[in-house]
Design an enzyme around this catalytic site. Structure first.
Site, PDB file in Angstrom:
ATOM      1  N   LYS A  87       4.868   0.357   9.572  1.00  0.00           N
ATOM      2  CA  LYS A  87       4.673   1.769   9.884  1.00  0.00           C
ATOM      3  C   LYS A  87       5.939   2.278  10.564  1.00  0.00           C
ATOM      4  O   LYS A  87       6.889   1.538  10.798  1.00  0.00           O
ATOM      5  CB  LYS A  87       3.478   1.979  10.819  1.00  0.00           C
ATOM      6  CG  LYS A  87       2.157   1.357  10.359  1.00  0.00           C
ATOM      7  CD  LYS A  87       1.555   2.063   9.168  1.00  0.00           C
ATOM      8  CE  LYS A  87       0.230   1.385   8.758  1.00  0.00           C
ATOM      9  NZ  LYS A  87      -0.314   1.976   7.504  1.00  0.00           N
ATOM     10  N   SER A 141      -3.116   6.803   5.788  1.00  0.00           N
ATOM     11  CA  SER A 141      -2.583   5.668   6.538  1.00  0.00           C
ATOM     12  C   SER A 141      -3.513   5.306   7.682  1.00  0.00           C
ATOM     13  O   SER A 141      -3.843   6.153   8.525  1.00  0.00           O
ATOM     14  CB  SER A 141      -1.189   6.010   7.092  1.00  0.00           C
ATOM     15  OG  SER A 141      -0.722   4.993   7.954  1.00  0.00           O
ATOM     16  N   SER A 174       0.793   3.679   2.292  1.00  0.00           N
ATOM     17  CA  SER A 174       0.770   4.334   3.597  1.00  0.00           C
ATOM     18  C   SER A 174       2.134   4.830   4.046  1.00  0.00           C
ATOM     19  O   SER A 174       2.227   5.684   4.928  1.00  0.00           O
ATOM     20  CB  SER A 174       0.191   3.390   4.661  1.00  0.00           C
ATOM     21  OG  SER A 174       1.089   2.327   4.930  1.00  0.00           O
ATOM     22  N   SER A 182       0.832  -1.203   0.000  1.00  0.00           N
ATOM     23  CA  SER A 182       0.000   0.000   0.000  1.00  0.00           C
ATOM     24  C   SER A 182       0.864   1.249   0.000  1.00  0.00           C
ATOM     25  O   SER A 182       2.096   1.177   0.088  1.00  0.00           O
ATOM     26  CB  SER A 182      -0.930   0.015   1.226  1.00  0.00           C
ATOM     27  OG  SER A 182      -0.174   0.297   2.403  1.00  0.00           O
TER      28      SER A 182
END
Length: 303
Positions: free
Chosen positions: A165, A268, A110, A108
């Site tokens: 993350k 995100s 994010s 993704s």
């Protein structure tokens, strides 16, 4: 554990294959091969006795027949041969992925601009301690995650999924995110404006900043069209440690947990929405892009 969860857990599949091929390899080395040797010796003894009788009768016996007989009896069955060949390879891969380095693919946007869709990354599995594979239980402490680290972890709402993350808060930190700016333990984080970032997939621009969260600054993105407040956060565990308002939120990170945010801040789903990441969910520290088939210039280390 469901069949779908098992198929989605590559480490578990590798473990099962390692154990299965290992059992077959050890069984063959210490038992089946000896049985074949005993059968071969018996067959060769019978062959030699028969050959002696034939020679006594003046008949000639081919030497190659004896070698072929022995080779045929000692030959491993196909399923044992393949298992024995695959075992050391599978065991090595399992060891490397479980204790040293594991590859992941970025699915993704994010973590844009630090990581983009299609990046194939390596994750250091021992930076934060040695963990037992499959159950992910830490047995040796080494280092703790630090603010600014890019970390892979098991998604708290569904541990079968791996998320990536950036660590924004460590245990005991008070995180304030107000009007899209971070304050940690009362210290405002610096933001240096950079040229706008072009999203080539959607042909749109985002505001780009160099964020000084740690000793090594990193880039983050903001979308001016997105609101500052967090929309519909989940009722996650220890939710009482967070408060939300129209300007953002404030959270105190509990012991043994971490607060994670994506670098693409307005695109995100992270700790702002689903809560803290417990230490037992940690997989490792991401540190290197080893391949991106769409852009070879992406290969290299990152912050």
């Amino acid at each position: 554990m469901s069949l779908q969860a098992i198929l989605g857990n590559f480490a578990l599949i590798l473990f099962i294959l390692t154990v299965g091929t290992g059992i077959i390899w050890f069984l063959d080395v210490f038992h089946l091969a000896r049985q074949r040797r005993v059968r071969a010796d018996a067959a060769l003894a019978e062959f030699d006795a028969r050959r002696a009788r034939l020679q006594a009768e003046g008949l000639k016996v081919e030497e190659g027949d004896r070698s072929k007989l022995e080779a045929d009896i000692l030959r491993q069955p196909t399923w044992i041969e393949y298992s024995g060949s695959f075992f050391p390879v599978i065991a090595l891969v399992f060891f490397l992925r479980s204790f040293l380095y594991e590859p992941f693919k970025i699915p993704s946007s994010s973590m844009v601009p630090t990581l983009v869709i299609g990046d194939l990354i390596l994750v250091n599995k021992f930076t934060y301690g040695v963990r037992l594979p499959i159950i992910n239980k830490k047995v040796i402490d080494i280092n703790d995650p630090q603010r600014g680290d890019v970390m892979v972890f098991k998604y708290p709402k569904d541990p079968s999924l791996d998320y990536i993350k950036r660590v924004v808060g460590v245990p005991g930190d008070k995180i304030v995110y107000k009007n899209k700016r971070l304050t940690v333990n009362g210290k405002e984080i610096s933001y240096e404006p950079l040229p706008d970032y072009l999203d080539e997939e959607h042909l749109s621009y985002s505001k780009q900043y160099m964020e000084g969260l740690s000793a090594t600054p990193h880039r983050i993105l903001n979308d001016d069209r997105a609101p500052a407040y967090v929309q519909n956060p989940d009722p996650f565990p220890k939710r009482e440690l967070c408060s939300y308002n129209l300007e953002g939120f404030t959270c105190t990170v509990p012991s043994g947990h971490y607060f994670m945010m994506g670098d693409n801040r307005d695109n995100s789903l992270d700790s702002r929405y689903w809560g803290f990441v417990p230490d037992e969910n940690i997989v490792g520290k991401a540190f290197f892009v080893w391949m991106n088939l769409g852009n070879l210039k992406r290969i290299g280390s990152f912050q």
